[in-house]
Design a protein around this motif. Sequence first.
Motif, mmCIF file in Angstrom:
data_model
loop_
_atom_site.group_PDB
_atom_site.id
_atom_site.type_symbol
_atom_site.label_atom_id
_atom_site.label_comp_id
_atom_site.label_asym_id
_atom_site.label_seq_id
_atom_site.Cartn_x
_atom_site.Cartn_y
_atom_site.Cartn_z
ATOM 1 N N PHE A 21 -3.112 -19.761 4.367
ATOM 2 C CA PHE A 21 -1.972 -19.876 3.467
ATOM 3 C C PHE A 21 -0.652 -19.950 4.229
ATOM 4 O O PHE A 21 0.306 -20.559 3.765
ATOM 5 N N GLU A 22 -0.607 -19.326 5.408
ATOM 6 C CA GLU A 22 0.582 -19.489 6.244
ATOM 7 C C GLU A 22 0.747 -20.950 6.643
ATOM 8 O O GLU A 22 1.856 -21.494 6.649
ATOM 9 N N ARG A 54 -2.521 -15.005 -0.408
ATOM 10 C CA ARG A 54 -1.540 -16.020 -0.811
ATOM 11 C C ARG A 54 -0.165 -15.379 -1.031
ATOM 12 O O ARG A 54 0.870 -15.907 -0.626
ATOM 13 N N VAL A 55 -0.176 -14.233 -1.718
ATOM 14 C CA VAL A 55 1.082 -13.550 -2.042
ATOM 15 C C VAL A 55 1.804 -13.126 -0.767
ATOM 16 O O VAL A 55 3.019 -13.305 -0.639
ATOM 17 N N HIS A 56 1.061 -12.563 0.179
ATOM 18 C CA HIS A 56 1.687 -12.135 1.438
ATOM 19 C C HIS A 56 2.309 -13.323 2.169
ATOM 20 O O HIS A 56 3.430 -13.234 2.698
ATOM 21 N N ASP A 58 6.998 -10.605 -8.855
ATOM 22 C CA ASP A 58 7.143 -11.987 -9.304
ATOM 23 C C ASP A 58 6.312 -12.943 -8.459
ATOM 24 O O ASP A 58 5.856 -13.987 -8.951
ATOM 25 N N LEU A 59 6.074 -12.588 -7.198
ATOM 26 C CA LEU A 59 5.249 -13.440 -6.343
ATOM 27 C C LEU A 59 3.784 -13.338 -6.740
ATOM 28 O O LEU A 59 3.035 -14.327 -6.656
ATOM 29 N N ILE A 60 3.357 -12.148 -7.161
ATOM 30 C CA ILE A 60 1.983 -12.011 -7.679
ATOM 31 C C ILE A 60 1.837 -12.863 -8.926
ATOM 32 O O ILE A 60 0.837 -13.579 -9.097
ATOM 33 N N LEU A 97 -9.386 -11.564 -5.749
ATOM 34 C CA LEU A 97 -8.181 -10.766 -5.536
ATOM 35 C C LEU A 97 -7.780 -10.680 -4.073
ATOM 36 O O LEU A 97 -6.596 -10.578 -3.756
ATOM 37 N N VAL A 98 -8.749 -10.717 -3.170
ATOM 38 C CA VAL A 98 -8.426 -10.706 -1.743
ATOM 39 C C VAL A 98 -7.676 -11.977 -1.373
ATOM 40 O O VAL A 98 -6.658 -11.946 -0.679
ATOM 41 N N ARG A 99 -8.179 -13.114 -1.866
ATOM 42 C CA ARG A 99 -7.509 -14.380 -1.584
ATOM 43 C C ARG A 99 -6.150 -14.438 -2.267
ATOM 44 O O ARG A 99 -5.165 -14.930 -1.704
#
Length: 744
Positions: free
Chosen positions: A690-691, A605-607, A585-587, A599-601
């Motif tokens: 993103f953190e 973001r997801v992590h 759901d986070l993806i 996709l790397v970015r």
Amino acid sequence: MTEDFLLELRCEEIPARMQEKARTDLASLFGERLKSLNLPFERIESYATPRRLALIVRGVAATTLAMSEERKGPRADAPAQAIEGFLRSTGLTRDQLVERDMGKAGQVLFAVIDRPGVVAGSVLASAATHVIHNFPWPKSMRWGAASSSTESLRWVRPLQGIIALLGDKLVPVEVAGVKSGVQTMGHRFHHPGAITIGSAADYIEKLRACHVIVDGAERRAIIAVGAKMAATKAGLTLVEDEGLLYENAGLTEWPVPLLGRFDPEFLSVPPEVIQLTARVNQKYFVCRDAAGKLANAFVCTANIDASDGGAKIVEGNQKVLAARLSDARFFYETDLKRRLEDLQPKLEKIVFHEKLGTVADKVERVAKLARWLVEEGIIPLPSGEGRGPLASAREKGEGDALSSDPHPSATSSLPPSPDGRGNLANLAERTARLAKADLVTGMVGEFPELQGLMGGYYAAAQGEDPAVAEAIRDHYKPVGQGDDVPTAPVTVAVALAERIDTLAQFFANDMKPTGSKDPFALRRAALSLLQIIFENNLRVRIFGVFTRQMDPAQARLREIVSDEIVGFLIDRLKVQQKEAGVRHDLIDAVFALGGEDDLVRLLARVHALQAFVNTEDGKNLLAGYKRAANILKKENFVIPAKAGISGDGAGQEPQDFSLSYTPENEEAALIQALDSAAPLADAAIAREDFEGAMAALATLRAPIDAFFDKVMVNEPGKREHRLALLARMRDAVHKVADFSRIEG
């Protein structure tokens, strides 16, 4: 009182590859049948050898469980004929029926039938017959005079004997003219005569005494230990192979591992060829010497304990392997006489797919794409040369293919030399043009498993750049879970281009996977592409790359299909990341923002989002967001042009609160928090911190909690201002992820 039941189904040789599944199927089907017939038992053990399937049902009850069956009949005042018909079907008399008041249906007759337990023997015979007739062999046959009828028994090989014993008593079973008995056969050579089995208790040991080991796991252990000991005794190390271990155990009833040798001159052939020749053609294990190199030794598994210690068996196997290796050496030496580029015209005669042209057509597409990936800076230069600035493909009219801002960890401060990137592009294109040439070589024709690998050997032998030879060898990788992911730049360029072209072409021609069907292995191609991208930290806007790889004349189709492929990749990403504990759901929440196809970015973001939503601040902010979003949805609110909720406007015209509206303390605190957090989050996102963006949003937790505790949103005269404030809070959060997609 319980007893053990033995069932053995003896036939001609069962293929080794089928035995393990057949063993488990026999236990599963028999157990399910007994349960359906209400016969209690403790457990089932099953066994398989080349000539028999067997099971032992432990702790079988003497009878089935007693049952009580209830049947609904006609109304009590129904015509006599209807009641008589019901009585005949149940075997009861009128006074044995029960009347029940069924409300509007009136008084209805019911039959309650008590069924006593059935003796185990008849139930076991029925279960055995049922399982034999319904056994799910992947391939089976009919035989004898009865085979003229399609109704005759099908079995993997002609059925020759059945043992069915409950305790020490014979259970009568007859299938296709074969009647159950108490005799079986021992080892074909050591004990070719009949063996009388007294019960399940002596079955395994009596067969062992007659040189038959019925337990496949025990045979595998004997082969594994014996082969290792034989290699160690010769000063060598066995190359372990679990698949080969199962196959050898499926070919033998009394396995005896033996070490043999072959002519050292054959070691001039690539070791993978020798190993594959020994494995596929002869079912032999190979060995390595103390230096880790392939040794001129093999281990075969005999099915007999020979009086001469196996000398004659080894001699015969050495002769057969020598013939096989001679063929392999001939193919190898013949292939070396032709350069790979001379084989390319033959690729024009191999159809890749009727809608996608020939292999030569695919090679041309992949070669151009591999060069472009390097020239655009997507593929990093070898260590020490730097990656250089990433050009914008959108500005060059190629679609938005690159990240506008390279990830810091993937970028060197030193600009690359034009020669370095140009040379890498040349090597990538050269590799792509030669990578499929080995498909028309004799060696790959004999062993398709060696495609790519042999091309690498031939490229090295004909003096190609080592990077080209390595890339030809590895461009099919990764081929499955746990396989190595290429990291060499030339290999990465070609491997990436190969997957991109495959997905683009099949999707563009409407041949995408559906349900469980994936005839062109596009799911595997997508997973491989993801592995390559993440392992090498490739900063590529994947939508633009797929758009570029399709027919320019079909602009609308290019965009539609590219969207489909990116969505398909996101679905594969969820599958891939599930094992790593990343929530799907986070993806979805990050992808739903739109435009995030780096996709790397996206994964970064997801992590960061997953770490954030697991904190107290994250959980509370999510709860506050959902409350705000629900209010806005219920009110169907659209933020007006002059909402009066910000001093800097975020794209809106500034407005003086004092002229129209004075916010309460909690509103003012939330406005101030948004004025502070939104720019900090925007700046953090811009630098891909993103953190940091999550940390900025975390400061909204207390103000939004206080807002909902103290402020009534729908207060007359203030409603619009407060809804606009909630909308601003929602939009600030949406810059990081669509929180509405987050579960919980």
